[in-house]
Design a protein around this motif. Sequence first.
Motif, PDB file in Angstrom:
ATOM      1  N   SER A  25     -49.859 -12.893  13.189  1.00  8.83           N
ATOM      2  CA  SER A  25     -48.257 -13.111  13.323  1.00  8.83           C
ATOM      3  C   SER A  25     -47.846 -12.841  14.608  1.00  8.83           C
ATOM      4  O   SER A  25     -46.685 -13.719  14.989  1.00  8.83           O
ATOM      5  CB  SER A  25     -47.474 -12.527  12.052  1.00  8.83           C
ATOM      6  N   ASN A  26     -47.872 -11.831  15.110  1.00 12.05           N
ATOM      7  CA  ASN A  26     -47.170 -11.410  16.437  1.00 12.05           C
ATOM      8  C   ASN A  26     -47.793 -12.371  17.400  1.00 12.05           C
ATOM      9  O   ASN A  26     -46.892 -12.801  18.334  1.00 12.05           O
ATOM     10  CB  ASN A  26     -47.664  -9.920  16.774  1.00 12.05           C
ATOM     11  N   ASP A  80     -44.290 -18.799  20.787  1.00 12.71           N
ATOM     12  CA  ASP A  80     -42.905 -19.651  20.400  1.00 12.71           C
ATOM     13  C   ASP A  80     -42.225 -19.451  21.480  1.00 12.71           C
ATOM     14  O   ASP A  80     -41.133 -18.726  21.512  1.00 12.71           O
ATOM     15  CB  ASP A  80     -42.376 -19.345  19.205  1.00 12.71           C
ATOM     16  N   GLY A  81     -42.335 -20.133  22.890  1.00 12.60           N
ATOM     17  CA  GLY A  81     -41.512 -19.937  23.970  1.00 12.60           C
ATOM     18  C   GLY A  81     -41.361 -21.160  24.840  1.00 12.60           C
ATOM     19  O   GLY A  81     -40.065 -21.172  25.463  1.00 12.60           O
ATOM     20  N   LEU A  82     -41.676 -22.270  24.241  1.00 13.27           N
ATOM     21  CA  LEU A  82     -41.698 -23.579  24.689  1.00 13.27           C
ATOM     22  C   LEU A  82     -41.381 -24.713  23.579  1.00 13.27           C
ATOM     23  O   LEU A  82     -41.815 -24.451  22.684  1.00 13.27           O
ATOM     24  CB  LEU A  82     -42.651 -24.067  25.947  1.00 13.27           C
ATOM     25  N   ASP A  83     -40.605 -25.712  23.808  1.00 12.20           N
ATOM     26  CA  ASP A  83     -40.312 -26.715  23.306  1.00 12.20           C
ATOM     27  C   ASP A  83     -41.667 -27.255  22.615  1.00 12.20           C
ATOM     28  O   ASP A  83     -42.255 -27.842  23.414  1.00 12.20           O
ATOM     29  CB  ASP A  83     -39.355 -27.809  23.693  1.00 12.20           C
ATOM     30  N   SER A 143     -42.181 -18.762  13.024  1.00 10.60           N
ATOM     31  CA  SER A 143     -43.377 -18.332  13.842  1.00 10.60           C
ATOM     32  C   SER A 143     -44.052 -16.939  13.035  1.00 10.60           C
ATOM     33  O   SER A 143     -45.184 -17.243  13.079  1.00 10.60           O
ATOM     34  CB  SER A 143     -42.890 -17.667  15.307  1.00 10.60           C
ATOM     35  N   LEU A 144     -43.374 -15.989  12.625  1.00 14.29           N
ATOM     36  CA  LEU A 144     -44.044 -15.035  11.641  1.00 14.29           C
ATOM     37  C   LEU A 144     -44.750 -15.780  10.739  1.00 14.29           C
ATOM     38  O   LEU A 144     -45.666 -15.282  10.083  1.00 14.29           O
ATOM     39  CB  LEU A 144     -42.718 -14.001  11.480  1.00 14.29           C
ATOM     40  N   ALA A 145     -44.002 -16.456   9.827  1.00 13.07           N
ATOM     41  CA  ALA A 145     -44.621 -17.219   8.658  1.00 13.07           C
ATOM     42  C   ALA A 145     -45.431 -17.835   8.822  1.00 13.07           C
ATOM     43  O   ALA A 145     -46.657 -17.589   8.114  1.00 13.07           O
ATOM     44  CB  ALA A 145     -43.363 -18.185   8.007  1.00 13.07           C
ATOM     45  N   LEU A 146     -45.633 -18.736  10.039  1.00 14.18           N
ATOM     46  CA  LEU A 146     -46.834 -19.318  10.258  1.00 14.18           C
ATOM     47  C   LEU A 146     -47.945 -18.614  10.867  1.00 14.18           C
ATOM     48  O   LEU A 146     -49.220 -18.797  10.357  1.00 14.18           O
ATOM     49  CB  LEU A 146     -46.557 -20.734  11.424  1.00 14.18           C
ATOM     50  N   GLY A 147     -47.840 -17.502  11.601  1.00 12.74           N
ATOM     51  CA  GLY A 147     -48.719 -16.573  12.062  1.00 12.74           C
ATOM     52  C   GLY A 147     -49.428 -15.954  10.646  1.00 12.74           C
ATOM     53  O   GLY A 147     -50.613 -15.529  10.635  1.00 12.74           O
ATOM     54  N   GLY A 148     -48.527 -15.524   9.662  1.00 14.55           N
ATOM     55  CA  GLY A 148     -49.001 -14.841   8.487  1.00 14.55           C
ATOM     56  C   GLY A 148     -49.852 -15.851   7.783  1.00 14.55           C
ATOM     57  O   GLY A 148     -50.803 -15.471   7.219  1.00 14.55           O
ATOM     58  N   THR A 165     -51.740 -13.750  23.723  1.00 11.11           N
ATOM     59  CA  THR A 165     -51.559 -12.474  23.414  1.00 11.11           C
ATOM     60  C   THR A 165     -52.208 -11.655  24.548  1.00 11.11           C
ATOM     61  O   THR A 165     -51.768 -10.569  25.066  1.00 11.11           O
ATOM     62  CB  THR A 165     -52.193 -11.913  22.046  1.00 11.11           C
ATOM     63  N   ILE A 166     -53.605 -12.187  24.984  1.00 11.49           N
ATOM     64  CA  ILE A 166     -54.364 -11.336  25.928  1.00 11.49           C
ATOM     65  C   ILE A 166     -53.788 -11.355  27.225  1.00 11.49           C
ATOM     66  O   ILE A 166     -53.690 -10.235  27.922  1.00 11.49           O
ATOM     67  CB  ILE A 166     -55.913 -11.974  25.923  1.00 11.49           C
ATOM     68  N   SER A 167     -52.889 -12.437  27.662  1.00 10.79           N
ATOM     69  CA  SER A 167     -52.213 -12.328  28.797  1.00 10.79           C
ATOM     70  C   SER A 167     -51.126 -11.316  28.876  1.00 10.79           C
ATOM     71  O   SER A 167     -50.908 -10.711  29.876  1.00 10.79           O
ATOM     72  CB  SER A 167     -51.767 -13.826  29.076  1.00 10.79           C
ATOM     73  N   VAL A 168     -50.563 -11.141  27.792  1.00  6.26           N
ATOM     74  CA  VAL A 168     -49.531 -10.124  27.635  1.00  6.26           C
ATOM     75  C   VAL A 168     -50.137  -8.796  27.851  1.00  6.26           C
ATOM     76  O   VAL A 168     -49.712  -7.732  28.327  1.00  6.26           O
ATOM     77  CB  VAL A 168     -48.701 -10.278  26.409  1.00  6.26           C
TER      78      VAL A 168
END
Length: 378
Positions: free
Chosen positions: A200-201, A207-210, A282-287, A313-316
């Motif tokens: 979810s995270n 979710d950062g670009l259109d 985004s949290l709903a889809l990830g969950g 996530t790995i990049s972060v």
Amino acid sequence: MLYELISWLEINYEPPGFGAFEFITTRAAIAAAMALFISIMIGRQIIKWLEHMQLREVIREDIGLDNHLGKAHTPTMGGLIILLAILIPALLWMPMDSIYTWMIILVTLILGVVGFVDDYIKVVKKDKSGLSGRLKVAGQITVGLLLGCTLYFWPEFQDFNTLSTVPFLKSVNIDYAILGEALGWVIYIPMVVFVITAVSNATNLTDGLDGLAAGTSAIAGLILGIFAYVSGRTDFSSFLNIMYLPGSGELTIFCASLVGGCMGFLWYNTHPASVFMGDTGSLALGGAFGALGLMLHKELLLPIVCGIFFIETISVIIQTTYFKYTRRKYGEGRRVFLMTPIHHHFEKKGWPESKIVVRFWIIAVLLGILSLLTLKLR
């Protein structure tokens, strides 16, 4: 709900053609079309309502991307469109007596509510930090515990609840009950919590670009729908030599709704976006992705199926870890990427937003194909 009514009519009155609704493929196709229709039709009305309520995206001025400052007036919380488009067809066409139905809907809905609260604090309370990290993680952990306890203790899952398929290896499963059946939950339930929280995270970071999160979610939903369908059929699961999961085929309908809802949302979310999904979506889809992977015993495959989310996530993690390490060693932090999540790195390099999104979609498709190849390449 509608499925139960049609089944009752078919059993008692045998109207012509009603028997087709017993097939998962029929209901999945209808659910996908209905989700697409709902997201497009109600999407415009919800966007107008969001504009009327002045629920607009909050852009941090220190983000370092000047082209994003112009998005400050774009309505957010568009995840409401996705939630309605997914949940309405799923409730209508999935059987109400299936534990799979209720668990996937509850996970999606609860994390959607957590995301909605986060968005509400940001856009209504004007607190750019949103819901505190502790409360957000607490919500994800609660969902993980609910799902983990159900998957472990529910009678229908007792024969295979702690097993998970290992990708690329034939007839090899991991059994989380390494401490014995009585203590199997000690490892299994924390693992479920980790997967729900992580995926979810990860979707939230993407979710950062259109159109980026919605497009990649549609691709991942399609792949998971195929896995749900073959896992729920004795003939396909036997032919492919994968774990047969009675009743899991009904998750195909949820996945079809997810794909249709995301595709319809892209009608308004492609560049330049008329609405953002926000944490509500985004949290709903990830969950949902985490729950689908766990219920299909394919959570070890999620880093490939949801590969874009994993890469983001790995990049972060790499950026944060390297920055802290170099700050301790050299007195100043250094970076591996120009900016993370990694889609911002390519923005900094001058790539147009639409080009980044389409190329990430292409990578998501390739990863999806690789995921399907694991059914035979073992």
